[in-house]
Design a protein around this motif. Structure first.
Motif, PDB file in Angstrom:
ATOM      1  N   VAL A   1     105.293  69.613   0.990  1.00 38.08           N
ATOM      2  CA  VAL A   1     104.341  68.303   1.502  1.00 38.08           C
ATOM      3  C   VAL A   1     105.344  67.648   2.492  1.00 38.08           C
ATOM      4  N   THR A   2     104.786  66.801   3.276  1.00 33.80           N
ATOM      5  CA  THR A   2     105.493  65.673   4.056  1.00 33.80           C
ATOM      6  C   THR A   2     105.222  64.429   3.605  1.00 33.80           C
ATOM      7  N   ALA A   3     106.130  63.495   3.677  1.00 35.52           N
ATOM      8  CA  ALA A   3     106.124  62.346   3.052  1.00 35.52           C
ATOM      9  C   ALA A   3     106.557  61.297   4.665  1.00 35.52           C
ATOM     10  N   GLU A   4     105.745  60.372   4.524  1.00 37.12           N
ATOM     11  CA  GLU A   4     106.106  59.436   5.530  1.00 37.12           C
ATOM     12  C   GLU A   4     105.938  57.806   5.200  1.00 37.12           C
ATOM     13  N   VAL A   5     106.995  56.893   5.465  1.00 37.34           N
ATOM     14  CA  VAL A   5     106.955  55.507   5.093  1.00 37.34           C
ATOM     15  C   VAL A   5     106.523  54.544   6.339  1.00 37.34           C
TER      16      VAL A   5
ATOM     17  N   GLU B   1      94.113  80.150   4.993  1.00 39.46           N
ATOM     18  CA  GLU B   1      93.327  79.985   3.748  1.00 39.46           C
ATOM     19  C   GLU B   1      93.554  78.673   2.989  1.00 39.46           C
ATOM     20  N   MET B   2      95.005  78.460   2.679  1.00 41.04           N
ATOM     21  CA  MET B   2      95.256  77.183   2.079  1.00 41.04           C
ATOM     22  C   MET B   2      95.661  76.085   2.854  1.00 41.04           C
ATOM     23  N   GLY B   3      96.053  76.307   4.387  1.00 43.53           N
ATOM     24  CA  GLY B   3      96.207  75.129   5.112  1.00 43.53           C
ATOM     25  C   GLY B   3      97.330  74.521   4.536  1.00 43.53           C
ATOM     26  N   SER B   4      98.312  75.137   4.265  1.00 41.78           N
ATOM     27  CA  SER B   4      99.686  74.782   3.685  1.00 41.78           C
ATOM     28  C   SER B   4     100.772  75.289   4.682  1.00 41.78           C
TER      29      SER B   4
ATOM     30  N   LEU C   1     103.585  54.812   1.637  1.00 37.64           N
ATOM     31  CA  LEU C   1     104.061  55.714   1.413  1.00 37.64           C
ATOM     32  C   LEU C   1     102.902  56.938   1.291  1.00 37.64           C
ATOM     33  N   HIS C   2     102.788  57.733   2.493  1.00 40.34           N
ATOM     34  CA  HIS C   2     101.902  58.589   2.779  1.00 40.34           C
ATOM     35  C   HIS C   2     102.455  60.055   2.603  1.00 40.34           C
ATOM     36  N   VAL C   3     101.953  60.863   1.679  1.00 39.75           N
ATOM     37  CA  VAL C   3     102.261  62.266   1.144  1.00 39.75           C
ATOM     38  C   VAL C   3     101.097  63.291   1.380  1.00 39.75           C
ATOM     39  N   GLU C   4     101.519  64.350   2.323  1.00 36.28           N
ATOM     40  CA  GLU C   4     100.341  65.199   2.785  1.00 36.28           C
ATOM     41  C   GLU C   4     100.906  66.737   2.354  1.00 36.28           C
ATOM     42  N   GLY C   5      99.878  67.338   1.984  1.00 37.05           N
ATOM     43  CA  GLY C   5     100.182  68.530   1.289  1.00 37.05           C
ATOM     44  C   GLY C   5      99.426  69.683   2.334  1.00 37.05           C
ATOM     45  N   ALA C   6      98.643  70.532   1.774  1.00 34.80           N
ATOM     46  CA  ALA C   6      97.706  71.344   2.308  1.00 34.80           C
ATOM     47  C   ALA C   6      96.721  70.519   3.248  1.00 34.80           C
ATOM     48  N   ASN C   7      96.192  71.067   4.163  1.00 37.99           N
ATOM     49  CA  ASN C   7      95.411  70.306   5.085  1.00 37.99           C
ATOM     50  C   ASN C   7      93.925  70.087   4.740  1.00 37.99           C
TER      51      ASN C   7
END
Lengths: 451, 451
Positions: free
Chosen positions: B351-355, A272-275, B199-205
């Motif tokens: 979250v994921t972080a990529e540089v 649901e959240m995709g997390s 700096l790229h940060v991703e949380g839920a999709n």
């Protein structure tokens, strides 16, 4: 076969007609569709046998009003919902066109099917059924259907604030929420409030070269990062002084009921959240975090050079959109003042920070022992054949606070949506078994209340 | 009257012709102008009496090469500059059209007047003067003028990396820097390097509703704020482990010289920078902060909803452009690895972080006791009638590191711009007294060096 069973096909066709009207309130080119949807609602209510069915015109989109007050001595319900819908974009993500309702399996797909046309149609058809089959209602009802819910609802707010006598009622019924799970009759008894604001940070009065001035120039983006990380810690605790002071903890009984809700945490998290995982205050249970704890979120941020490639600029300004969700018994005005003060106190040297209010809404909490809620729970249980559960919502429905504050009435949040209905997203749907059982549940509710 | 005095009007007219060519390297529609500017430089060098004047064509914009090697046993200088210019926007901020040079008072206004056409024209006319008046030069010279300085200089970088024998020299002269103040002869002996990254940060999709999921969903903007505030503290100290390990402190003598530079801190802060105050490491003097300390800056940030109004979204991702300026003896590769590790270590849960690296350049530091620098200081002093000052620059000139690394030669940064020349901005100008004295100073430099 009763009226409701006989008229299923009629109800479905009427709903499809309603869903074909692209009554998108945010886009001015849809103004005629807004008018068309408002008139559709008025005409249906008039045909159902309600009195004084009319459009209340004003600065914004028309409100639709209609009433039936032939049950003196019985309670009066104010039935609320909205006929406007969100824009359908992105269009190419829809499997069928958003304003050509398509039935696939048990679901009807169209923009507004769940939010909120399908749900107000439930209210309209429940009342129609009782009036057509018996010639009268067990209670008095007043419909108030608006057309700006998706754009801020300024017209209805002004109208409710003016306390017009015709809105006098004992309770409101809001048909714009969800059931916790399919087939699980659900009443929402609490909503979070909100303070939505913009955080503006300014440094030098023009952009500066980071080589020439880096080491001496204030950086508004760094400053906004400092401020945001001061307002909330890594575990999700809001660090604004006194912010939790008025927070009322949920009762042990309510917590225990939440713990019994059917819930698959892995499915919720990943699908649901995709997390990857759930975050937030680690010592607080999930439903309490979502429903009974305030939160602070950044919705957007913008500053400096963001196009492709490299530009070595120290920008002059940066802005973030932030909100805090409030829970009972927090006060929006007080929370906004606390936020302003915390931003001021955490603002680094060399920059100025200003918090501008966009909008606010009060949290609300209804006592489930309220007779209007108890009757709703009974009616839902009878129709769905299961015990009704009580939940809260993490979202905000400003009208609930307005009804409370200006009309002095509690709101019964009796909704028939589902968590996967794709509200505000492509392929919005409404679960048809909920549609038909919803009509019967509302009719039963009026009967229970009038008994 | 010598050649230089006799030809002032010719020099000025030649410069105006050069400035009329809109050789903007970032805009492909100006490709013909780039070619035109390269040919103009080649033709002028050929007419001045240099040998092997030619365009070195390759994937990017042509390099211009020309040489005079008739002084065996004498030093050989590699004279560097660039003929390409920045775009002129915003056009309506120019008092006179950017490619129609206008003389107002002592200044000539045009895009490229200071950066860098005016400055390379100084080199060209100095050499021309000596050759025309004496038939020979006191030292050997090799011109290498590029046309991609404003867009990354990939062509010249590849060329220098290939170590072509014709680039063999004892020192480079770079005419692309500033004098510390008008009439104050200045040599730049240090440059900061740079690591520029995203700096790229991703949380839920996918984006989530902040009411429904706030309290459980990771927020990439909040996370990027956490990361940025972990990398640098409020006082401007970089908190990346071991980041200062290789930083070489300026010598006491250099620090004392900086303290004697004519400088009005209030004017610098409020007028030049447009800031309320200076920030950065409080225990470090201003020039040391700007020239001899690494910095970490955010250049841009973007995430979520940033249009007008309110949208209660928890965005799926956020991105920031960041760079760190490096000082001697920091290594760009090592600094980038340290930055990557620090981001990884400070990344919040969920979250994921990529540089991602965009580009890098090494810092450089030249010993002022180097004979090529000493000769330059002497020549400048003779022409300007004042003691030459040594400064460093907080910016980065990648070619200096490339000359050092691949050709093994030091760079003499002898520039005639002024801090208020509006580089990369509207109303770029060049101070004409500096133009004429610059020509004489470069000629005198060749004489001092060949003596």
């Amino acid at each position: 076969m009763n009226y409701y069973e006989q008229n299923r096909q009629n109800f479905l066709e009427g709903l499809q007609t309603f869903l074909r009207i692209p009554s998108i309130s945010t886009l001015t080119e849809h103004k005629p569709d807004i008018q068309c949807a408002a008139e559709f609602v008025r005409n249906e209510l008039r045909a159902a046998g309600l009195a004084n069915a009319e459009l209340i015109e004003g600065e914004g989109n028309p409100l639709v009003y209609a009433e039936w007050t032939g049950a003196p001595g019985k309670p009066t319900l104010l039935l609320y919902g909205h006929y406007d819908v969100q824009p359908p974009d992105p269009l190419d993500a829809w499997k069928s066109p958003p304003f050509e309702p398509a039935i696939r399996g048990d679901d009807i797909f169209a923009r507004g099917s769940s939010d909120d046309k399908g749900q107000i149609y439930i209210l309209m058809k429940a009342v129609e059924g009782l009036l057509k089959s018996r010639g009268r209602l067990p209670v008095n009802v007043k419909f108030l259907i608006e057309g700006e819910e998706e754009t801020g609802g300024e017209h209805i707010e002004a109208y409710v604030r003016s306390k017009p006598p015709r809105l006098r009622a004992d309770a409101a019924v809001i048909c714009d929420t969800e059931m916790f799970a399919p087939d699980l009759p659900t009443l929402c008894v609490g909503l979070r409030g909100i303070v939505y604001a913009e955080l503006h940070v300014e440094g030098a009065n023009h952009d500066l070269h980071s080589g020439v001035y880096g080491g001496a120039a204030p950086n508004p983006i760094q400053a906004i990062a400092e401020i945001l990380s001061t307002l909330k810690d890594r575990d999700g605790h809001i660090r604004i002084p006194d912010f939790y002071k008025r927070v009322v903890q949920p009762a042990a009984k309510e917590r225990e009921a939440w713990a019994r809700l059917p819930f698959d945490v892995a499915e919720y998290t990943h699908k649901e959240m995709g997390s990857k995982e759930l975050v937030g205050e680690p010592e607080v249970e999930l439903f309490e975090r979502l429903w009974a704890r305030p939160t602070l979120e950044v919705h957007g941020i913008r500053g400096g050079f963001t196009a492709e490639g490299a530009k070595t600029v120290i920008p002059a300004r940066a802005v973030a959109k932030i909100s805090t969700r409030l829970v009972f018994d927090q006060r929006p005005d007080e929370a906004f003042a606390q936020l302003q003060k915390a931003v001021k106190d955490s603002c680094p040297r060399g920059v100025t920070a200003e918090v501008k209010l966009i909008h606010l809404a009060a949290p609300s909490l209804v006592n489930p022992d309220n007779p209007f809620i108890r009757a709703a729970a009974d009616a839902m249980k009878q129709v769905f054949g299961k015990e009704t559960v009580y939940i809260r919502s993490g979202g905000s429905i400003p009208i609930v606070g307005l009804f409370d504050q200006y009309l002095g009435i509690p709101s019964v949040m009796m909704g028939f949506g589902l968590p996967d209905d794709n509200l505000h997203a492509p392929n919005e749907k409404f679960h048809l078994p909920n549609f038909f059982r919803g009509i019967e549940a509302v009719a039963r509710y009026l009967e229970v209340l009038g008994a």
